[in-house]
Design an enzyme around this catalytic site. Structure first.
Site, mmCIF file in Angstrom:
data_model
loop_
_atom_site.group_PDB
_atom_site.id
_atom_site.type_symbol
_atom_site.label_atom_id
_atom_site.label_comp_id
_atom_site.label_asym_id
_atom_site.label_seq_id
_atom_site.Cartn_x
_atom_site.Cartn_y
_atom_site.Cartn_z
ATOM 1 N N PRO A 23 -6.124 -11.117 -6.735
ATOM 2 C CA PRO A 23 -4.859 -10.609 -7.070
ATOM 3 C C PRO A 23 -3.973 -10.972 -5.853
ATOM 4 O O PRO A 23 -4.432 -10.651 -4.719
ATOM 5 C CB PRO A 23 -5.086 -9.024 -7.061
ATOM 6 C CG PRO A 23 -6.410 -8.867 -6.441
ATOM 7 C CD PRO A 23 -7.160 -10.086 -6.741
ATOM 8 N N GLN A 102 -3.827 -6.360 -13.043
ATOM 9 C CA GLN A 102 -4.315 -5.292 -11.831
ATOM 10 C C GLN A 102 -3.523 -4.049 -11.837
ATOM 11 O O GLN A 102 -2.184 -4.440 -11.571
ATOM 12 C CB GLN A 102 -4.388 -6.007 -10.430
ATOM 13 C CG GLN A 102 -5.122 -5.049 -9.410
ATOM 14 C CD GLN A 102 -5.162 -5.405 -8.071
ATOM 15 O OE1 GLN A 102 -3.911 -5.910 -7.624
ATOM 16 N NE2 GLN A 102 -6.104 -5.325 -7.244
ATOM 17 N N GLY A 179 -8.054 0.052 -6.521
ATOM 18 C CA GLY A 179 -8.361 1.366 -6.053
ATOM 19 C C GLY A 179 -8.762 0.878 -4.396
ATOM 20 O O GLY A 179 -9.173 1.611 -3.804
ATOM 21 N N TYR A 183 -3.871 2.111 -1.019
ATOM 22 C CA TYR A 183 -2.691 2.523 -1.878
ATOM 23 C C TYR A 183 -3.239 4.095 -2.547
ATOM 24 O O TYR A 183 -4.322 4.646 -2.033
ATOM 25 C CB TYR A 183 -2.581 1.562 -2.951
ATOM 26 C CG TYR A 183 -2.005 0.345 -2.486
ATOM 27 C CD1 TYR A 183 -0.684 0.414 -1.968
ATOM 28 C CD2 TYR A 183 -2.669 -1.040 -2.297
ATOM 29 C CE1 TYR A 183 0.023 -0.800 -1.119
ATOM 30 C CE2 TYR A 183 -2.160 -2.124 -1.585
ATOM 31 C CZ TYR A 183 -0.791 -1.816 -1.217
ATOM 32 O OH TYR A 183 -0.228 -2.999 -0.561
HETATM 33 C C1 8OZ Z 1 0.182 -8.219 0.294
HETATM 34 C C2 8OZ Z 1 1.386 -7.710 0.233
HETATM 35 C C3 8OZ Z 1 2.027 -6.722 -0.587
HETATM 36 C C4 8OZ Z 1 1.225 -6.135 -1.083
HETATM 37 C C5 8OZ Z 1 -2.720 -5.666 -1.567
HETATM 38 C C6 8OZ Z 1 -1.162 -5.561 -3.312
HETATM 39 O O1 8OZ Z 1 -2.730 -5.494 -0.098
HETATM 40 C C7 8OZ Z 1 -1.243 -5.853 -2.165
HETATM 41 C C8 8OZ Z 1 -0.207 -6.560 -1.105
HETATM 42 C C9 8OZ Z 1 -0.598 -7.525 -0.351
HETATM 43 O O2 8OZ Z 1 -3.447 -5.168 -2.369
#
Ligand code: 8OZ
Length: 367
Positions: A23, A102, A179, A183
């Site tokens: 992703p 995702q 997960g 986040y």
């Molecule tokens: C880099 C910049 C913004 C978001 C992640 C979705 O770290 C991200 C993300 C990565 O899982």
């Protein structure tokens, strides 16, 4: 001997190879957080398993407006977004590829300028992360969050379920629940963040409850065989800190999901996008808690990827940066061909340059 280039049935999804496109947030969605034709082209370039990926994991995609934390990331919660994603999944399937969505909720890793009504982002906690995000006009500090009330949590779980159903409607082969990386789910899991005193905080079992409810809702809606999960047990990303007992925590988190018979577990080893040895963690012990396919990620070279599958240490290897710069990464790995160089300046936002412009082997050189 099994190789990186051999097929594998992952849950209900048949893959032609073990090569996964990780992703990758690219911030190119259209207004309304709607996927577009350029995105369809980008994924299609990487979708043919003979030259690209055996499986594509979509860029992180918010499950609801509150789940957004960065500019121009796509959503998967309304009809316009489903229609946009249909263009992407059709283009991928047209190349013989496979793609899962995702599903993402950033929690506190957001800024009020991206939130509905300019409100505070929601989290497990009211404590602000010491992190930055990308908003209109450039990087900005993330905003102070509001802790979700206990009686609001079922609603967020329902938003994951809804997004999973929308993913099926949009033609995806399955979903991967995000997960990882500090986040929302990580904001519940880790005692470095979660400071709740209700049923969703305190004990390890309580901190794992939100993940458990999300996975039950998603797998219950679309089937465990079409559901994966990404975890990153020791990444410090987004001011996640590190849990006081990461090994026990993530083993508990994974063990409790056994009845769902998930298709795969996708594990970021070390610091996401950084040092693989940032903190000690026994990934083999985590794998022992899981019966589905085992996907590894983070800084894998060709030699590491070949060895991971040949040794049986992993079933699938996800590659990120190399897939940005090499639409035909699968072919290049097979032939041990040189890789294109990644242009960091065009990673986030913009148009075709540094997105659909990277040449495949045999194409005219890049302008
Ligand atoms: C880099 C910049 C913004 C978001 C992640 C979705 O770290 C991200 C993300 C990565 O899982």
């Amino acid at each position: 001997m099994t190789t990186l280039f051999d097929p594998l049935r992952v849950g209900d999804i048949d893959l032609a190879t073990r090569i996964v496109m990780a992703p990758l947030t690219r911030n190119r969605a259209s207004p309304g957080q709607v996927p577009n034709e350029l995105m369809a082209q980008y994924y299609a370039q990487r979708a043919n398993p003979a030259t690209g990926a055996g499986l594509i994991v979509s860029e992180a995609t918010q499950i609801c407006p509150e789940g957004q934390g960065y500019l121009d990331t796509p959503g998967l919660y309304n009809a316009a977004q489903v229609a946009g994603w249909r263009g992407v999944t059709a283009a991928v399937h047209g190349q013989g590829g496979r793609i899962v969505a995702q599903l993402w909720h950033v929690g506190r890793v957001s800024n009020v300028s991206l939130q509905p009504g300019g409100q505070a982002p929601v989290s497990s906690t009211a404590r602000r992360a010491n992190a930055k995000t990308y908003v209109a006009g450039g990087f900005a500090e993330v905003s102070a969050p509001r802790a979700l009330r206990s009686d609001e949590i079922a609603g967020v779980v329902g938003q994951y379920r809804h997004a999973a159903l929308m993913a099926m409607e949009a033609g995806f082969d399955g979903v991967e629940v995000h997960g990882a990386n500090g986040y929302l789910i990580d904001q519940f899991l880790r005692d470095s963040i979660n400071d709740r005193s209700d049923d969703y905080g305190g004990s390890m079992a309580n901190r794992c409850r939100f993940l458990s409810e999300v996975m039950q809702a998603v797998a219950g809606a679309i089937g465990g065989g079409r559901t994966g999960l990404r975890l990153s047990p020791v990444t410090p990303s987004n001011d996640a800190g590190i849990d006081s007992q990461p090994q026990a925590l993530y083993e508990h988190a994974v063990a409790q999901l056994a009845p769902l018979q998930l298709a795969y577990l996708h594990v970021v080893e070390g610091a996401t996008g950084g040092a693989r040895d940032v903190a000690p963690f026994d990934y083999a012990a985590l794998r022992a808690k899981f019966t589905g396919a085992w996907m590894v990620n983070n800084g894998y070279t060709r030699a590491m990827a070949l060895d991971a599958v040949a040794s049986g240490r992993a079933d699938l290897v996800a590659l990120g940066k190399a897939f940005i710069a090499n639409p035909d990464l699968g072919r290049r790995l097979r032939e041990d061909a040189p890789l294109n160089t990644l242009d960091m300046a065009t990673l986030y936002g913009g148009g075709a340059a540094g997105y659909t412009s990277y040449p495949a082997l045999g194409d005219a050189p890049q302008a």
